[in-house]
Motif scaffolding. Structure first.
Motif, PDB file in Angstrom:
ATOM      1  N   HIS A  54      41.746  43.163  37.530  1.00  0.00           N
ATOM      2  CA  HIS A  54      40.811  42.187  38.111  1.00  0.00           C
ATOM      3  C   HIS A  54      41.515  41.498  39.272  1.00  0.00           C
ATOM      4  O   HIS A  54      41.955  40.357  39.191  1.00  0.00           O
ATOM      5  CB  HIS A  54      40.314  41.156  37.090  1.00  0.00           C
ATOM      6  N   HIS A  56      41.812  40.914  43.697  1.00  0.00           N
ATOM      7  CA  HIS A  56      40.992  40.784  44.908  1.00  0.00           C
ATOM      8  C   HIS A  56      41.923  40.771  46.104  1.00  0.00           C
ATOM      9  O   HIS A  56      43.097  40.418  45.986  1.00  0.00           O
ATOM     10  CB  HIS A  56      40.215  39.461  44.912  1.00  0.00           C
ATOM     11  N   TYR A 122      30.032  42.669  45.582  1.00  0.00           N
ATOM     12  CA  TYR A 122      29.428  42.180  44.334  1.00  0.00           C
ATOM     13  C   TYR A 122      27.945  42.549  44.359  1.00  0.00           C
ATOM     14  O   TYR A 122      27.275  42.331  45.370  1.00  0.00           O
ATOM     15  CB  TYR A 122      29.514  40.660  44.260  1.00  0.00           C
ATOM     16  N   LYS A 158      30.879  46.316  40.759  1.00  0.00           N
ATOM     17  CA  LYS A 158      30.898  45.136  39.896  1.00  0.00           C
ATOM     18  C   LYS A 158      29.569  44.388  39.971  1.00  0.00           C
ATOM     19  O   LYS A 158      29.119  44.007  41.048  1.00  0.00           O
ATOM     20  CB  LYS A 158      32.022  44.192  40.315  1.00  0.00           C
ATOM     21  N   ASP A 326      42.540  37.783  38.583  1.00  0.00           N
ATOM     22  CA  ASP A 326      41.431  37.155  39.300  1.00  0.00           C
ATOM     23  C   ASP A 326      41.932  36.041  40.219  1.00  0.00           C
ATOM     24  O   ASP A 326      41.857  34.850  39.890  1.00  0.00           O
ATOM     25  CB  ASP A 326      40.384  36.607  38.326  1.00  0.00           C
TER      26      ASP A 326
HETATM   27 ZN   LIG Z   1      36.958  38.127  40.316  1.00  0.00          ZN
END
Ligand SMILES: [Zn+2]
Length: 428
Positions: A54, A56, A122, A158, A326
């Motif tokens: 997870h 980014h 997303y 996702k 995250d």
């Molecule tokens: Zn995230």
């Protein structure tokens, strides 16, 4: 050596690397070392390159009325690598075109960083105040988005918080038709509903499950009702166990993201000491902003401990547990620093050291379908390895002393990379 399979720690090992691959591993007395570079690892620990799920390539901070997601294409890839991450999934992109280009530059050796499984934008309907997002209006849009970004090179998708079940179904079906996997940070759709629709993975563990909301309206997200419903559950709750059983039966993985929740407990403002990578101005703003909340929110601490226990139960009951940091979390979770810190958190959650390492290596390799290439320290596999100064069995916190990160057999100096990126996060 902790080989990533979950087997016990082995001592006195030699790992022979030839042309980027692990040629042999075994007891030091049994493995002849041909001429070449020899690295003495006495007193140190070696684990497989971490595969984190997870991640980014953007850095986020809430600036009301919006949440700002700023791409960090210079600092994040090397920081991930320095922290021991040799493969990562982006788990939601705000600039998928940038993420795809970075993946390319890394694979061509023009930039330092992990191999990247790039997730498309997303998949979300409008509602959430994040202006960087691409919003869909129909299930048809969801399928279109998947197909377009899969054509452009994205390899994962996702789902997000404000979708209908029909949207989710359209996206999942479109991705599966192309052999690609779908994960989700859900809210409007429950874990059970998503499992029935064939989702492959669920983000953030049980923190974000809306399955326990008493008056849940179908296809609608109510964040406060959702989080209250989770707060009410106990560690040994039967309803959590039933949900776990269901997810295990449906073969849905769970991604643990403990670092993103940790700052709310006041334990570590920047999990794994990532604050040192921030530009001083941003660091100061964040420290001031959260100083008052720090250590005072006892419900966050209780919830954090419960989440750890539930994730352990999920794994013990046969669930495929993955992990990631995250790096959103209001700007407090920094790549590399927080990734290696995950091993500390998983051990705190009750996993044995070899199990914690496996969650961050073999489990993820299997999910990505790459376990023949990566995920364990075994002859024939890619030489993706992390050399750590210290004995993790004696002190798990030694994990913060990453020394050399090998990717395809090429060693990178972890400390030098961290130093070179110090003060950059928040700028680029
Ligand atoms: Zn995230």
């Amino acid at each position: 050596m902790i080989d990533g399979t979950g087997n016990p720690v082995k001592e006195n090992q030699t790992i022979l690397i030839i042309k980027g691959r692990i040629a042999r591993t075994g007891n030091t007395n049994d493995v002849a070392t041909p001429s070449g570079k020899i690295i003495d690892c006495t007193g140190k620990t070696i684990i497989p390159g971490m595969i984190m799920m997870h991640e980014h390539l953007f850095y986020g901070e809430s600036l009301p009325p919006n949440y700002i997601a700023q791409e960090m294409p210079v600092s994040f890839p090397p920081l991930y690598l320095a922290g021991g991450v040799t493969t990562m999934r982006t788990t939601g992109s705000v600039e998928p075109q940038t993420d795809l280009n970075i993946r390319e530059q890394i694979s061509q050796g023009k930039m330092m960083g992990p191999d990247v499984d790039v997730t498309g934008p997303y998949i979300e309907r409008s509602g959430i105040p994040i202006p960087e997002m691409l919003f869909i209006k129909s299930p048809d849009d969801a399928a279109k988005e998947v197909n377009y970004w899969a054509d452009m090179g994205c390899t994962s998708f996702k789902l997000y918080m404000d979708l209908t079940r029909e949207d989710a179904k359209a996206a999942i079906d479109a991705a599966h038709k192309r052999g690609l996997k779908v994960t989700g940070h859900l809210c409007s759709v429950t874990f059970r509903e998503a499992a029935d629709l064939g989702i492959d993975d669920l983000e953030h563990g049980f923190y974000v499950s809306s399955d326990f909301e008493k008056e849940k309206k179908e296809d609608q997200c109510n964040v406060s009702a959702q989080s209250l419903s989770i707060l009410r559950l106990t560690e040994q709750s039967d309803s959590i166990k039933e949900l776990i059983k269901y997810l295990v039966k449906k073969k849905v993985a769970i991604t643990s993201t403990l670092p993103v929740f940790e700052p709310y407990t006041g334990r570590e403002t920047f999990p794994g000491n990532g604050g040192e990578a921030l530009t001083p101005v941003i660091k100061e703003v964040i420290e001031k902003k959260y100083a008052t909340a720090s250590g005072k929110d006892s419900s966050s601490i209780i919830q954090f401990k419960k989440e750890m226990a539930w994730e352990k139960q999920f794994a013990d009951m046969g669930g495929q547990l993955l992990a990631g940091i995250d790096p959103t979390g209001a700007g407090r979770v920094i790549p590399g620093y927080a990734d290696r810190h995950i091993l500390e958190l998983l051990v705190e959650a009750g996993f044995s050291l070899p199990q914690a390492v496996k969650i961050c290596s073999l489990n993820a390799a299997q999910y990505l379908g790459k376990d023949k290439e990566i995920g364990t320290i075994e002859a024939g596999k890619r030489a993706d390895l992390v050399l750590i100064d210290g004995d993790l069995q004696k002190d798990i916190h030694a994990v913060r002393n990453t020394e050399i990160v090998f990717k395809n057999g090429v060693g990178f100096d972890s400390k030098k990379i961290f130093e070179s990126m110090s003060g950059k996060v928040g700028l680029y």
